[in-house]
Design a protein around this motif. Structure first.
Motif, PDB file in Angstrom:
ATOM      1  N   UNK A 121       0.851  -1.200   0.000  1.00 29.17           N
ATOM      2  CA  UNK A 121       0.000   0.000   0.000  1.00 29.17           C
ATOM      3  C   UNK A 121       0.886   1.249   0.000  1.00 29.17           C
ATOM      4  N   UNK A 122       1.955   1.228   0.803  1.00 25.15           N
ATOM      5  CA  UNK A 122       2.853   2.398   0.863  1.00 25.15           C
ATOM      6  C   UNK A 122       3.533   2.631  -0.488  1.00 25.15           C
ATOM      7  N   UNK A 123       3.889   1.514  -1.171  1.00 23.76           N
ATOM      8  CA  UNK A 123       4.572   1.649  -2.478  1.00 23.76           C
ATOM      9  C   UNK A 123       3.596   1.859  -3.629  1.00 23.76           C
ATOM     10  N   UNK A 124       2.320   1.693  -3.329  1.00 20.44           N
ATOM     11  CA  UNK A 124       1.260   1.751  -4.353  1.00 20.44           C
ATOM     12  C   UNK A 124       1.546   0.777  -5.495  1.00 20.44           C
ATOM     13  N   UNK A 125       1.926  -0.426  -5.108  1.00 15.35           N
ATOM     14  CA  UNK A 125       2.211  -1.466  -6.108  1.00 15.35           C
ATOM     15  C   UNK A 125       2.261  -2.823  -5.415  1.00 15.35           C
ATOM     16  N   UNK A 126       1.639  -3.807  -6.009  1.00 17.55           N
ATOM     17  CA  UNK A 126       1.751  -5.150  -5.451  1.00 17.55           C
ATOM     18  C   UNK A 126       0.572  -6.015  -5.846  1.00 17.55           C
ATOM     19  N   UNK A 127       0.738  -7.323  -5.647  1.00 19.39           N
ATOM     20  CA  UNK A 127      -0.299  -8.284  -6.026  1.00 19.39           C
ATOM     21  C   UNK A 127      -0.393  -9.376  -4.967  1.00 19.39           C
ATOM     22  N   UNK A 128      -1.605  -9.620  -4.525  1.00 18.52           N
ATOM     23  CA  UNK A 128      -1.846 -10.737  -3.607  1.00 18.52           C
ATOM     24  C   UNK A 128      -2.704 -11.756  -4.343  1.00 18.52           C
ATOM     25  N   UNK A 129      -2.202 -12.967  -4.433  1.00 14.98           N
ATOM     26  CA  UNK A 129      -2.955 -14.028  -5.106  1.00 14.98           C
ATOM     27  C   UNK A 129      -3.342 -15.064  -4.060  1.00 14.98           C
ATOM     28  N   UNK A 130      -4.622 -15.131  -3.769  1.00 14.71           N
ATOM     29  CA  UNK A 130      -5.114 -16.081  -2.773  1.00 14.71           C
ATOM     30  C   UNK A 130      -5.635 -17.335  -3.467  1.00 14.71           C
ATOM     31  N   UNK A 131      -5.088 -18.487  -3.091  1.00 17.12           N
ATOM     32  CA  UNK A 131      -5.536 -19.749  -3.691  1.00 17.12           C
ATOM     33  C   UNK A 131      -6.736 -20.254  -2.889  1.00 17.12           C
ATOM     34  N   UNK A 132      -7.895 -20.186  -3.532  1.00 13.51           N
ATOM     35  CA  UNK A 132      -9.111 -20.702  -2.914  1.00 13.51           C
ATOM     36  C   UNK A 132      -9.434 -22.038  -3.570  1.00 13.51           C
ATOM     37  N   UNK A 133     -10.646 -22.214  -4.066  1.00 12.76           N
ATOM     38  CA  UNK A 133     -11.064 -23.521  -4.602  1.00 12.76           C
ATOM     39  C   UNK A 133     -12.454 -23.356  -5.201  1.00 12.76           C
ATOM     40  N   UNK A 169      -3.077  -1.847  -5.546  1.00  9.19           N
ATOM     41  CA  UNK A 169      -2.693  -3.216  -5.154  1.00  9.19           C
ATOM     42  C   UNK A 169      -3.796  -4.149  -5.646  1.00  9.19           C
ATOM     43  N   UNK A 170      -3.375  -5.223  -6.328  1.00  4.55           N
ATOM     44  CA  UNK A 170      -4.343  -6.178  -6.882  1.00  4.55           C
ATOM     45  C   UNK A 170      -4.562  -7.334  -5.914  1.00  4.55           C
ATOM     46  N   UNK A 171      -5.798  -7.785  -5.834  1.00  5.51           N
ATOM     47  CA  UNK A 171      -6.107  -9.010  -5.078  1.00  5.51           C
ATOM     48  C   UNK A 171      -6.823  -9.955  -6.041  1.00  5.51           C
ATOM     49  N   UNK A 172      -6.235 -11.119  -6.195  1.00  2.12           N
ATOM     50  CA  UNK A 172      -6.680 -12.077  -7.214  1.00  2.12           C
ATOM     51  C   UNK A 172      -6.998 -13.399  -6.528  1.00  2.12           C
ATOM     52  N   UNK A 173      -8.111 -14.011  -6.906  1.00  3.07           N
ATOM     53  CA  UNK A 173      -8.445 -15.341  -6.370  1.00  3.07           C
ATOM     54  C   UNK A 173      -8.275 -16.367  -7.480  1.00  3.07           C
ATOM     55  N   UNK A 174      -7.537 -17.419  -7.180  1.00  2.00           N
ATOM     56  CA  UNK A 174      -7.413 -18.558  -8.089  1.00  2.00           C
ATOM     57  C   UNK A 174      -8.188 -19.706  -7.448  1.00  2.00           C
ATOM     58  N   UNK A 175      -9.189 -20.204  -8.154  1.00  2.00           N
ATOM     59  CA  UNK A 175     -10.078 -21.214  -7.574  1.00  2.00           C
ATOM     60  C   UNK A 175     -10.086 -22.486  -8.420  1.00  2.00           C
ATOM     61  N   UNK A 176      -9.191 -23.412  -8.102  1.00  2.00           N
ATOM     62  CA  UNK A 176      -9.138 -24.645  -8.895  1.00  2.00           C
ATOM     63  C   UNK A 176     -10.169 -25.677  -8.432  1.00  2.00           C
ATOM     64  N   UNK A 177     -10.543 -26.540  -9.372  1.00  2.00           N
ATOM     65  CA  UNK A 177     -11.260 -27.762  -9.030  1.00  2.00           C
ATOM     66  C   UNK A 177     -10.252 -28.837  -8.653  1.00  2.00           C
ATOM     67  N   UNK A 178     -10.693 -30.085  -8.666  1.00  2.00           N
ATOM     68  CA  UNK A 178      -9.820 -31.173  -8.209  1.00  2.00           C
ATOM     69  C   UNK A 178      -8.496 -31.170  -8.983  1.00  2.00           C
ATOM     70  N   UNK A 179      -7.412 -31.261  -8.231  1.00  2.73           N
ATOM     71  CA  UNK A 179      -6.066 -31.161  -8.800  1.00  2.73           C
ATOM     72  C   UNK A 179      -5.217 -32.283  -8.203  1.00  2.73           C
ATOM     73  N   UNK A 180      -4.337 -32.812  -9.010  1.00  3.97           N
ATOM     74  CA  UNK A 180      -3.581 -33.999  -8.620  1.00  3.97           C
ATOM     75  C   UNK A 180      -2.392 -33.633  -7.724  1.00  3.97           C
ATOM     76  N   UNK A 181      -2.639 -33.526  -6.423  1.00  3.18           N
ATOM     77  CA  UNK A 181      -1.587 -33.156  -5.467  1.00  3.18           C
ATOM     78  C   UNK A 181      -1.731 -34.014  -4.205  1.00  3.18           C
ATOM     79  N   UNK A 182      -0.911 -33.690  -3.208  1.00  2.00           N
ATOM     80  CA  UNK A 182      -0.985 -34.441  -1.946  1.00  2.00           C
ATOM     81  C   UNK A 182      -2.223 -34.083  -1.128  1.00  2.00           C
TER      82      UNK A 182
END
Ligand code: NDP
Length: 241
Positions: A121-133, A169-182
């Protein structure tokens, strides 16, 4: 010009690991966080600081970010990815399982935001990517507690986006379906795990690969700063639910 620092939580396996590999290959310096430090270090990525941090430990998370910034400059993106899924019927599920999911999936994610947001916010630049589902948009049997945490991620992210948009500042949600992980392996109820395997077989065994989710994360991040892809919902084409 050298590329800016990206922080990835939960980088020791699955989506976080694939994202770390992809962004490192694209030339970004990284701070990788997880509890299994040896898995982070085994990636052996250049310009990368690896730290054993449990995201529920707010002070440790903030300290690691400060350390990485002293090496690589201000953090430009946080991939808030650490999470766990423990499925069960609410009547039967051990409450410590939903305690853990709330602590990591919700409060841990907020701890990540806390560690980077004031600087962005102080730099007026940045991106937060929250991994949802997709569990942050709809509901599934035996997912009530997990669905609750991911709906919280969606709601928190949208409100945060509104709050920090005027600060560029950008806030982005990535919402995947079933993914082959642990992720699919840690549910303690064997019947539910068997049910997942049966469902996967029914749809032809094809679910997302973590590399495909990583590509979506990179795409959203690498759009110009003036473009905020607010949400990406992606799942295997044959996933009907
Ligand atoms: P994995 O289990 O492969 O990865 C989870 C990551 O989170 C690991 O690196 C793990 O590291 C880390 N993690 C877990 N708890 C903590 C903690 N307390 N502190 C720090 N790190 C932690 O699963 P995925 O890659 O699938 O999961 C990544 C994200 O994607 C999660 O938020 C999940 O909810 C989401 N997601 C996954 C889907 C799927 O089907 N796989 C679908 C939709 C969303 P370590 O154990 O070393 O600490």
């Amino acid at each position: 010009m050298s590329k800016p620092l990206i922080v990835i939580t939960g980088a020791s396996s699955g989506i976080g690991e694939s994202t770390a590999r992809l962004l490192s290959a694209a030339g970004y310096p990284l701070l990788l966080l997880a509890r299994r430090l040896e898995r982070l270090e085994a990636l052996a990525l250049p310009n990368t600081l690896c730290r054993r941090v449990d995201v529920t430990d707010r002070a440790a998370l903030t300290k690691a970010v400060t350390e990485a910034e002293s090496l690589f400059g201000p953090v430009d993106a946080l991939i808030n990815n650490a999470g766990l899924m423990l499925l069960g019927d609410m009547a039967a599920q051990d409450p410590t399982e939903w305690d853990r999911m709330l602590d990591v999936n919700v409060k841990g994610l907020m701890n990540g935001v806390h560690a980077v947001l004031a600087g962005m916010v102080a730099r007026k630049h940045g991106t937060i990517i929250n991994v949802s589902s997709t569990s942050g948009r709809k509901t599934y049997p035996q997912h009530a507690a997990y669905v609750g945490t991911k709906h919280a991620v969606h709601a928190f992210s949208e409100n945060l986006r509104e709050e920090v948009a005027p600060s560029n500042v950008r806030v982005i949600v990535i919402a995947p379906g079933a993914c082959d992980t642990e992720l699919q392996t840690i549910t303690t109820n064997q019947q539910i795990k068997d049910g997942f395997q049966a469902w996967k077989a029914e749809i032809g065994g094809v679910i997302l690969a973590p590399e495909e989710v990583a590509e979506a994360i990179r795409f959203a991040y690498e759009m110009p700063q003036k473009v905020c892809i607010r949400e990406v919902v992606l799942a295997a084409t044959n996933q009907t639910v």
